[in-house]
Design a protein around this motif. Structure first.
Motif, mmCIF file in Angstrom:
data_model
loop_
_atom_site.group_PDB
_atom_site.id
_atom_site.type_symbol
_atom_site.label_atom_id
_atom_site.label_comp_id
_atom_site.label_asym_id
_atom_site.label_seq_id
_atom_site.Cartn_x
_atom_site.Cartn_y
_atom_site.Cartn_z
ATOM 1 N N HIS A 10 3.795 11.392 -19.253
ATOM 2 C CA HIS A 10 2.605 11.793 -20.018
ATOM 3 C C HIS A 10 1.366 11.019 -19.553
ATOM 4 C CE1 HIS A 10 4.190 14.715 -22.785
ATOM 5 N NE2 HIS A 10 5.197 13.927 -23.053
ATOM 6 N N ALA A 11 1.546 9.766 -19.173
ATOM 7 C CA ALA A 11 0.414 8.974 -18.678
ATOM 8 C C ALA A 11 -0.125 9.558 -17.383
ATOM 9 C CB ALA A 11 0.836 7.516 -18.471
ATOM 10 N N VAL A 12 0.764 9.945 -16.496
ATOM 11 C CA VAL A 12 0.349 10.550 -15.229
ATOM 12 C C VAL A 12 -0.374 11.874 -15.498
ATOM 13 C CG1 VAL A 12 1.223 11.633 -13.115
ATOM 14 C CG2 VAL A 12 2.106 9.406 -13.834
ATOM 15 N N ALA A 13 0.199 12.690 -16.390
ATOM 16 C CA ALA A 13 -0.420 13.984 -16.717
ATOM 17 C C ALA A 13 -1.786 13.774 -17.374
ATOM 18 C CB ALA A 13 0.495 14.785 -17.636
ATOM 19 N N ARG A 14 -1.890 12.783 -18.253
ATOM 20 C CA ARG A 14 -3.171 12.483 -18.903
ATOM 21 C C ARG A 14 -4.218 12.093 -17.873
ATOM 22 N NH1 ARG A 14 -3.927 7.060 -22.243
ATOM 23 N NH2 ARG A 14 -3.483 6.402 -20.136
ATOM 24 N N CYS A 17 -5.321 15.135 -15.911
ATOM 25 C CA CYS A 17 -6.197 16.009 -16.713
ATOM 26 C C CYS A 17 -7.606 15.418 -16.815
ATOM 27 C CB CYS A 17 -5.612 16.235 -18.101
ATOM 28 S SG CYS A 17 -4.216 17.359 -18.124
ATOM 29 N N PHE A 18 -7.700 14.124 -17.051
ATOM 30 C CA PHE A 18 -9.023 13.494 -17.120
ATOM 31 C C PHE A 18 -9.739 13.566 -15.766
ATOM 32 C CE2 PHE A 18 -7.929 10.849 -21.051
ATOM 33 C CZ PHE A 18 -8.800 11.561 -21.860
ATOM 34 N N ARG A 19 -8.991 13.378 -14.681
ATOM 35 C CA ARG A 19 -9.586 13.467 -13.355
ATOM 36 C C ARG A 19 -10.136 14.870 -13.112
ATOM 37 N NH1 ARG A 19 -8.903 15.441 -8.815
ATOM 38 N NH2 ARG A 19 -6.843 16.320 -9.176
ATOM 39 N N ALA A 21 -10.897 17.060 -15.417
ATOM 40 C CA ALA A 21 -11.991 17.316 -16.374
ATOM 41 C C ALA A 21 -13.303 16.738 -15.848
ATOM 42 C CB ALA A 21 -11.653 16.716 -17.734
ATOM 43 N N THR A 22 -13.243 15.565 -15.248
ATOM 44 C CA THR A 22 -14.443 14.945 -14.682
ATOM 45 C C THR A 22 -14.996 15.796 -13.544
ATOM 46 O OG1 THR A 22 -13.668 12.740 -15.277
ATOM 47 C CG2 THR A 22 -15.342 12.858 -13.572
ATOM 48 N N SER A 23 -14.102 16.250 -12.682
ATOM 49 C CA SER A 23 -14.537 17.113 -11.570
ATOM 50 C C SER A 23 -15.163 18.407 -12.086
ATOM 51 C CB SER A 23 -13.351 17.452 -10.663
ATOM 52 O OG SER A 23 -12.917 16.315 -9.994
ATOM 53 N N ALA A 24 -14.537 18.999 -13.089
ATOM 54 C CA ALA A 24 -15.064 20.244 -13.663
ATOM 55 C C ALA A 24 -16.435 20.008 -14.280
ATOM 56 C CB ALA A 24 -14.095 20.805 -14.697
ATOM 57 N N PHE A 25 -16.588 18.910 -14.984
ATOM 58 C CA PHE A 25 -17.866 18.599 -15.630
ATOM 59 C C PHE A 25 -18.967 18.409 -14.588
ATOM 60 C CE2 PHE A 25 -21.018 15.778 -17.490
ATOM 61 C CZ PHE A 25 -21.278 16.420 -18.698
ATOM 62 N N VAL A 26 -18.656 17.644 -13.555
ATOM 63 C CA VAL A 26 -19.635 17.356 -12.500
ATOM 64 C C VAL A 26 -20.056 18.639 -11.780
ATOM 65 C CG1 VAL A 26 -19.928 16.200 -10.253
ATOM 66 C CG2 VAL A 26 -18.955 14.962 -12.175
ATOM 67 N N GLU A 39 -6.586 18.591 -23.374
ATOM 68 C CA GLU A 39 -5.202 18.499 -22.894
ATOM 69 C C GLU A 39 -4.841 17.054 -22.571
ATOM 70 O OE1 GLU A 39 -2.381 20.216 -19.287
ATOM 71 O OE2 GLU A 39 -4.296 21.204 -19.700
ATOM 72 N N ALA A 40 -5.769 16.322 -21.981
ATOM 73 C CA ALA A 40 -5.528 14.908 -21.660
ATOM 74 C C ALA A 40 -5.292 14.105 -22.935
ATOM 75 C CB ALA A 40 -6.713 14.340 -20.884
ATOM 76 N N ARG A 41 -6.063 14.379 -23.977
ATOM 77 C CA ARG A 41 -5.864 13.666 -25.253
ATOM 78 C C ARG A 41 -4.500 14.000 -25.858
ATOM 79 N NH1 ARG A 41 -11.310 14.505 -25.355
ATOM 80 N NH2 ARG A 41 -11.216 16.414 -26.583
ATOM 81 N N ARG A 42 -4.056 15.251 -25.723
ATOM 82 C CA ARG A 42 -2.717 15.616 -26.216
ATOM 83 C C ARG A 42 -1.645 14.839 -25.455
ATOM 84 N NH1 ARG A 42 -5.135 20.670 -26.526
ATOM 85 N NH2 ARG A 42 -4.248 21.341 -24.536
#
Length: 172
Positions: A10-14, A17-19, A21-26, A39-42
Motif C-alpha cells: 500500500h505504501a508503494v501504491a500510495r 498515486c501521489f507521483r 497526481a503531481t504529474s497530472a496537476f503540473v 486514491e493515494a489517501r485510500r
C-alpha cells in the motif's frame, strides 16, 4: 517480515498515486490529479490498517504470555519487530496497567518488567564519522527503538537500568 508486506504494498501504491497526481496537476489535468490524490489517501488509510494488523500479529507472536495486550503475570515484554510509535504506545499501555492505581484486589503483578527493544541492528547505521564520535565518547551507536524506549521511561519517571544493549529492567 511477511506481516508488513501488505502495508509495504500500500505504501508503494500510495507513493505511485501521489507521483502520478503531481504529474497530472503540473500538466494541467486537475480532475485526474484530484482522483489520484484521493486514491493515494485510500492507500495511506489501508497502509495504516495493515500496519496495525501487523503490529498486533507481531506482538502476539513474540509475547505469548500477554493476552489482548494485557498482562497475565508476564514480566517480559518483547518489542522486536514493532515500529517505534507502535512499541512506545504498547509500552505506555503496559506501564499504565502496571501502575499501583490499576491493581485489582491487591493482586500486584511482577515488581519488575524486562523490556526488550533489541540492540538496533535493523536501524539505519550511523555514518562512519558519527560511529567514530560515539566510540570516542565511550558509547556505542544505538537503535531508534532502544533510544525511544529509554526516552519514554525517563519522561515517565520510571527507574530502570539497561542490562545490556536493548534490554531494560524497569522497576514498577
Amino acid at each position: 517480515e511477511g506481516a508488513r508486506a501488505d502495508a509495504r504494498a500500500h505504501a508503494v501504491a500510495r507513493h505511485e498515486c501521489f507521483r502520478r497526481a503531481t504529474s497530472a496537476f503540473v500538466s494541467g489535468h486537475r480532475d485526474l490529479a484530484r482522483r489520484l490524490s484521493s486514491e493515494a489517501r485510500r492507500h495511506g488509510d489501508a497502509m495504516a490498517e495493515a500496519d496495525a494488523r501487523a503490529a498486533a500479529h507481531i506482538f502476539r507472536a513474540r509475547n505469548a504470555a500477554w493476552s489482548g495486550g494485557t498482562a497475565s503475570g508476564a514480566g517480559f515484554l518483547d518489542l522486536h519487530g514493532l515500529h517505534v510509535k507502535e512499541a512506545c504506545a504498547l509500552l505506555s499501555s503496559v506501564l499504565q496497567q502496571r501502575s499501583p492505581a490499576s491493581y485489582i484486589n491487591d493482586k500486584r503483578p511482577a515488581r519488575k518488567l524486562m523490556v526488550c527493544a533489541g540492540a538496533g541492528i535493523h536501524s539505519e547505521r550511523p555514518t562512519r564519522r558519527a560511529a567514530a564520535a560515539a566510540a570516542a565518547s565511550g558509547s556505542a551507536p544505538r537503535g531508534r527503538l532502544e533510544q525511544a524506549i529509554e526516552r519514554l521511561l525517563s519522561q515517565r519517571g520510571h527507574t530502570y537500568r539497561e542490562m545490556h544493549a536493548g534490554l531494560f529492567e524497569v522497576v514498577l
